[in-house]
Enzyme design. Structure first.
Site, PDB file in Angstrom:
ATOM      1  N   LYS A   1      12.249 -51.976   4.490  1.00 38.01           N
ATOM      2  CA  LYS A   1      11.177 -51.297   3.759  1.00 38.01           C
ATOM      3  C   LYS A   1      11.637 -50.845   2.363  1.00 38.01           C
ATOM      4  O   LYS A   1      12.827 -50.855   2.059  1.00 38.01           O
ATOM      5  CB  LYS A   1      10.671 -50.112   4.600  1.00 38.01           C
TER       6      LYS A   1
ATOM      7  N   TYR B   1      -0.662 -53.771   8.763  1.00 35.50           N
ATOM      8  CA  TYR B   1      -0.663 -52.592   9.643  1.00 35.50           C
ATOM      9  C   TYR B   1      -2.085 -52.252  10.110  1.00 35.50           C
ATOM     10  O   TYR B   1      -2.373 -51.091  10.409  1.00 35.50           O
ATOM     11  CB  TYR B   1      -0.041 -51.397   8.934  1.00 35.50           C
TER      12      TYR B   1
ATOM     13  N   ASN C   1      11.150 -44.959   6.633  1.00 37.55           N
ATOM     14  CA  ASN C   1      12.038 -45.122   7.790  1.00 37.55           C
ATOM     15  C   ASN C   1      12.753 -46.475   7.838  1.00 37.55           C
ATOM     16  O   ASN C   1      13.101 -46.970   8.904  1.00 37.55           O
ATOM     17  CB  ASN C   1      11.306 -44.791   9.100  1.00 37.55           C
TER      18      ASN C   1
ATOM     19  N   HIS D   1      11.021 -52.167   9.641  1.00 42.10           N
ATOM     20  CA  HIS D   1       9.950 -52.476  10.596  1.00 42.10           C
ATOM     21  C   HIS D   1      10.468 -53.538  11.544  1.00 42.10           C
ATOM     22  O   HIS D   1      11.241 -54.409  11.150  1.00 42.10           O
ATOM     23  CB  HIS D   1       8.699 -53.018   9.891  1.00 42.10           C
TER      24      HIS D   1
ATOM     25  N   GLU E   1       2.863 -61.603  13.460  1.00 45.41           N
ATOM     26  CA  GLU E   1       3.512 -61.093  12.244  1.00 45.41           C
ATOM     27  C   GLU E   1       4.348 -62.174  11.559  1.00 45.41           C
ATOM     28  O   GLU E   1       4.389 -62.244  10.325  1.00 45.41           O
ATOM     29  CB  GLU E   1       4.368 -59.873  12.597  1.00 45.41           C
TER      30      GLU E   1
HETATM   31  P1  RTP Z   1       7.055 -50.098  12.457  1.00 52.15           P
HETATM   32  O1  RTP Z   1       5.736 -50.658  12.967  1.00 52.15           O
HETATM   33  O2  RTP Z   1       7.048 -49.862  10.972  1.00 52.15           O
HETATM   34  O3  RTP Z   1       8.202 -50.935  12.912  1.00 52.15           O
HETATM   35  O4  RTP Z   1       7.292 -48.663  13.102  1.00 52.15           O
HETATM   36  P2  RTP Z   1       7.148 -48.264  14.625  1.00 52.15           P
HETATM   37  O5  RTP Z   1       6.697 -49.431  15.443  1.00 52.15           O
HETATM   38  O6  RTP Z   1       8.402 -47.582  15.017  1.00 52.15           O
HETATM   39  O7  RTP Z   1       5.989 -47.166  14.539  1.00 52.15           O
HETATM   40  P3  RTP Z   1       4.398 -47.394  14.548  1.00 52.15           P
HETATM   41  O8  RTP Z   1       3.824 -46.489  15.572  1.00 52.15           O
HETATM   42  O9  RTP Z   1       4.050 -48.856  14.624  1.00 52.15           O
HETATM   43  O10 RTP Z   1       3.973 -46.833  13.127  1.00 52.15           O
HETATM   44  C1  RTP Z   1       4.055 -47.615  11.955  1.00 52.15           C
HETATM   45  C2  RTP Z   1       4.611 -46.780  10.832  1.00 52.15           C
HETATM   46  O11 RTP Z   1       3.681 -45.741  10.528  1.00 52.15           O
HETATM   47  C3  RTP Z   1       4.386 -44.559  10.190  1.00 52.15           C
HETATM   48  N1  RTP Z   1       4.023 -43.478  11.102  1.00 52.15           N
HETATM   49  N2  RTP Z   1       3.809 -42.262  10.713  1.00 52.15           N
HETATM   50  N3  RTP Z   1       3.209 -39.487  10.620  1.00 52.15           N
HETATM   51  C4  RTP Z   1       3.202 -40.117  11.786  1.00 52.15           C
HETATM   52  O12 RTP Z   1       2.970 -39.563  12.829  1.00 52.15           O
HETATM   53  C5  RTP Z   1       3.514 -41.546  11.795  1.00 52.15           C
HETATM   54  N4  RTP Z   1       3.534 -42.305  12.869  1.00 52.15           N
HETATM   55  C6  RTP Z   1       3.857 -43.540  12.415  1.00 52.15           C
HETATM   56  C7  RTP Z   1       5.850 -44.819  10.321  1.00 52.15           C
HETATM   57  O13 RTP Z   1       6.390 -45.059   9.030  1.00 52.15           O
HETATM   58  C8  RTP Z   1       5.922 -46.065  11.177  1.00 52.15           C
HETATM   59  O14 RTP Z   1       7.059 -46.834  10.885  1.00 52.15           O
HETATM   60 MG    MG Z   2       5.054 -50.607  14.905  1.00 54.99          MG
END
Ligand code: RTP
Ligand code: MG
Length: 141
Positions: free
Chosen positions: A11, A51, A114, A117, A128
């Site tokens: 990212k 997303y 973070n 991804h 994806e």
């Molecule tokens: P990613 O898709 O980026 O790999 O991350 P992830 O699966 O660990 O988390 P996901 O639930 O898919 O969320 C995508 C991205 O959205 C942001 N996020 N912010 N503020 C919040 O509660 C929150 N929750 C998610 C994060 O940057 C996350 O990587």
């Molecule tokens: Mg995710």
């Protein structure tokens, strides 16, 4: 376990910190091969489409803003159980909760910035990979 492919993104925060190579090293050390890669500065439209599953969540606009704040490095990782293995290497979404030694624990600043991804399931990995590498030959090796 089956050989899988997964979509990984370094990212904007991690690209800005100049740690693409350090993150790639972790993939290789874990036995994952980088079989495709491209650097892209995403448009809001592309980030929003990518997303789209989160479009009704409160953090969606911040997520799109962050993902378009600078270039990202996008790669396809291949290897045994690549999808789960990459998620393990990444650590929890919130770096404060990420296990020590994971990419997010070591390189991420916040739940928004973070570092990486990774696809979370075979279905999303297929969608994806096709989203960022449409119709391209990807060479298994
Ligand atoms: P990613 O898709 O980026 O790999 O991350 P992830 O699966 O660990 O988390 P996901 O639930 O898919 O969320 C995508 C991205 O959205 C942001 N996020 N912010 N503020 C919040 O509660 C929150 N929750 C998610 C994060 O940057 C996350 O990587
Ligand atoms: Mg995710």
């Amino acid at each position: 376990m089956a050989i899988e492919r997964t979509l990984s993104i370094v990212k904007p925060d991690a690209v800005a910190k100049n740690v693409i190579g350090k993150i790639y090293q972790r993939f290789e050390d874990a036995g994952l091969k980088i079989v495709a890669a491209r650097m892209v500065h995403l448009s809001a439209r592309e980030a929003g489409q990518f997303y789209a599953v989160h479009k009704d969540r409160p953090f969606f606009s911040e997520l799109v803003e962050f993902m378009t704040s600078g270039p990202v490095m996008i790669q396809v990782l291949e290897g045994e159980g690549a999808i789960a293995k990459n998620r393990e290497l990444m650590g929890a979404t919130d770096p404060k909760k990420a296990a020590p030694g994971t990419i997010r624990a070591d390189f991420a600043d916040s739940i928004d910035a973070n570092a990486v991804h990774g696809s979370d399931a075979p279905e999303t990995a297929a969608v994806e990979v096709a989203f960022f590498f449409p119709g391209m030959n990807i060479y298994s090796r």
